[in-house]
Write a protein that holds these residues in place. Sequence first.
Motif, mmCIF file in Angstrom:
data_model
loop_
_atom_site.group_PDB
_atom_site.id
_atom_site.type_symbol
_atom_site.label_atom_id
_atom_site.label_comp_id
_atom_site.label_asym_id
_atom_site.label_seq_id
_atom_site.Cartn_x
_atom_site.Cartn_y
_atom_site.Cartn_z
ATOM 1 N N CYS A 58 -25.504 21.343 41.828
ATOM 2 C CA CYS A 58 -24.020 21.665 41.605
ATOM 3 C C CYS A 58 -23.583 21.235 40.122
ATOM 4 N N SER A 59 -24.244 19.870 39.668
ATOM 5 C CA SER A 59 -23.866 19.326 38.564
ATOM 6 C C SER A 59 -24.186 20.116 37.187
ATOM 7 N N THR A 60 -25.399 20.622 37.405
ATOM 8 C CA THR A 60 -26.135 21.580 36.220
ATOM 9 C C THR A 60 -25.689 23.104 36.467
ATOM 10 N N GLN A 61 -25.442 23.355 37.739
ATOM 11 C CA GLN A 61 -25.242 24.766 38.301
ATOM 12 C C GLN A 61 -26.493 25.700 37.865
ATOM 13 N N SER A 62 -27.564 24.931 38.380
ATOM 14 C CA SER A 62 -28.803 25.629 38.225
ATOM 15 C C SER A 62 -29.752 25.401 39.533
ATOM 16 N N THR A 63 -30.992 26.224 39.663
ATOM 17 C CA THR A 63 -31.825 26.154 40.708
ATOM 18 C C THR A 63 -32.856 24.997 40.370
ATOM 19 N N MET A 64 -33.290 24.323 41.181
ATOM 20 C CA MET A 64 -34.258 23.208 41.111
ATOM 21 C C MET A 64 -35.445 23.575 42.141
ATOM 22 N N GLU A 65 -36.701 23.343 41.643
ATOM 23 C CA GLU A 65 -37.742 23.566 42.638
ATOM 24 C C GLU A 65 -38.391 22.146 42.874
ATOM 25 N N MET A 66 -38.604 21.800 44.098
ATOM 26 C CA MET A 66 -39.592 20.254 43.966
ATOM 27 C C MET A 66 -40.007 20.393 45.724
ATOM 28 N N ASN A 67 -40.989 19.563 45.818
ATOM 29 C CA ASN A 67 -41.218 19.237 47.305
ATOM 30 C C ASN A 67 -40.337 18.693 48.057
ATOM 31 N N PHE A 68 -40.467 18.703 49.632
ATOM 32 C CA PHE A 68 -39.505 18.031 50.199
ATOM 33 C C PHE A 68 -39.280 16.671 50.053
ATOM 34 N N GLU A 69 -40.425 16.066 50.050
ATOM 35 C CA GLU A 69 -40.519 14.467 49.900
ATOM 36 C C GLU A 69 -39.788 13.942 48.545
ATOM 37 N N GLU A 70 -40.237 14.736 47.289
ATOM 38 C CA GLU A 70 -39.611 14.461 46.177
ATOM 39 C C GLU A 70 -38.247 14.557 46.103
ATOM 40 N N TYR A 71 -37.586 15.636 46.902
ATOM 41 C CA TYR A 71 -36.202 15.807 46.834
ATOM 42 C C TYR A 71 -35.477 14.654 47.702
ATOM 43 N N ILE A 72 -36.419 14.141 48.778
ATOM 44 C CA ILE A 72 -35.587 13.012 49.536
ATOM 45 C C ILE A 72 -35.735 11.479 48.687
ATOM 46 N N VAL A 73 -36.530 11.683 47.572
ATOM 47 C CA VAL A 73 -36.490 10.388 46.665
ATOM 48 C C VAL A 73 -35.044 10.549 45.927
ATOM 49 N N GLY A 74 -34.722 11.754 45.455
ATOM 50 C CA GLY A 74 -33.555 12.023 44.870
ATOM 51 C C GLY A 74 -32.063 11.791 45.547
ATOM 52 N N VAL A 75 -32.298 12.144 47.024
ATOM 53 C CA VAL A 75 -31.221 11.953 47.980
ATOM 54 C C VAL A 75 -30.986 10.520 48.151
ATOM 55 N N LEU A 76 -32.178 9.619 48.439
ATOM 56 C CA LEU A 76 -31.926 8.302 48.617
ATOM 57 C C LEU A 76 -31.209 7.390 47.312
ATOM 58 N N THR A 77 -31.607 8.070 46.264
ATOM 59 C CA THR A 77 -31.111 7.617 44.900
ATOM 60 C C THR A 77 -29.561 7.745 44.949
ATOM 61 N N GLY A 78 -28.977 9.084 45.294
ATOM 62 C CA GLY A 78 -27.540 9.460 45.672
ATOM 63 C C GLY A 78 -26.896 8.762 46.604
ATOM 64 N N GLU A 79 -27.663 8.556 47.669
ATOM 65 C CA GLU A 79 -26.830 8.061 49.032
ATOM 66 C C GLU A 79 -26.908 6.687 49.455
ATOM 67 N N MET A 80 -27.815 5.881 48.866
ATOM 68 C CA MET A 80 -28.014 4.545 49.240
ATOM 69 C C MET A 80 -28.019 3.470 48.168
ATOM 70 N N PRO A 81 -27.414 2.296 48.022
ATOM 71 C CA PRO A 81 -27.694 1.583 46.921
ATOM 72 C C PRO A 81 -29.110 1.083 46.938
ATOM 73 N N ALA A 82 -29.919 1.261 45.854
ATOM 74 C CA ALA A 82 -31.334 0.813 45.694
ATOM 75 C C ALA A 82 -31.715 -0.555 45.847
ATOM 76 N N SER A 83 -30.707 -1.441 45.592
ATOM 77 C CA SER A 83 -30.996 -2.770 45.921
ATOM 78 C C SER A 83 -30.896 -3.039 47.392
ATOM 79 N N TYR A 84 -30.623 -2.234 48.381
ATOM 80 C CA TYR A 84 -30.790 -2.425 49.755
ATOM 81 C C TYR A 84 -32.474 -2.996 50.266
ATOM 82 N N GLU A 85 -32.503 -3.546 51.460
ATOM 83 C CA GLU A 85 -33.885 -3.711 51.764
ATOM 84 C C GLU A 85 -34.815 -2.480 51.845
#
Length: 338
Positions: A58-85
């Motif tokens: 939504c920020s670049t208004q474009s389509t990205m293609e990646m595998n599910f696990e790679e996508y989840i890394v980006g979701v973790l980045t956006g959703e939880m502080p990486a400093s967490y345990e």
Amino acid sequence: MKKNLLMLTSTILLIFLIPFIGAFSFNLLNGNPNPETSPKELSGNLSVSDKTLKIYNCSTQSTMEMNFEEYIVGVLTGEMPASYELEALKAQAVAARSYILSRMEYYNTNGTAAEHHGCDICTNSQHCKAWLSVEEANQKWGSDWSEKYLDKLKRAVNETKGEYMTYENQTVKAFFFSSSNGKTENAEDVWGGSYPYLKSVSSEGDISSPDNESSAEFSKDDFIQKLKSKFSDIEITPLLKDMIGDTVKTDGGNVKTIRIGGKDFKGTEIRSLFSLRSAAFTISVSDDNEAVVFNVSGYGHGVGMSQYGANFMAKQGKTYKEILSHYYSGVTISNFSK
Ligand SMILES: [Zn+2]
């Protein structure tokens, strides 16, 4: 702290919480020639594997293609502080996978969302889940972010590869939020839809969060104006404190309903009207009768896993599976990559 969970609109949630109806035959990822990683069928006849996902950014208004696990890394980045345990991040990875899968199943069954522009999922945190690229994370949190945290996030995803939660063979709608008032909420008290695995449980670590308490002040006029946007005939008394009546609380301790000016407001309505961090609030009126202050505990809707609470449990030596089974009662960990 929690950046993106807060503002899911009740409309979207209500739509999302409508139980899945029927089955819809659709192979999401267009088959898989490798028998070792052949797609596992999920509820709603959705199949998923390590094949490419289409994600609307939504920020670049474009389509990205990646595998599910790679996508989840980006979701973790956006959703939880990486400093967490690490164990908290692993719990978050499994919860995020479950949430995303349940969302994809919903659209499989009910037809695509216009917001997705033909993709499987989107990066709008108010619609699906937040997603950030490494570059965006480095811009947001400093250029050494990836050096410090990227391997840790990848490890959290790899060590839970393919894992998601089910309840009676249905994918769990794994809601999560930043922190609670000390207890989580029953889903039915927040949105109306009841799920056996989204029940109020203790989350005592949350009250030690430095971010837990907040307040919001409104002028008398602003206060009345906002209430009137819901009930135009609300009863206004000379002293504001006389307008504020009884509060009924949920099992989780949030405001279920509060009587103001002779009208019954839901706690979630007041939260939304006044943009409060949560529906666990008290209201006080200034001595000069000119201002109203909300004192608020926790951050987010309160349903499912508390992220701060998950981190607190991880610090106490709990594993990600123990964290998940605490916040999502009675669930099973399944794996679509096996
Ligand atoms: Zn979306």
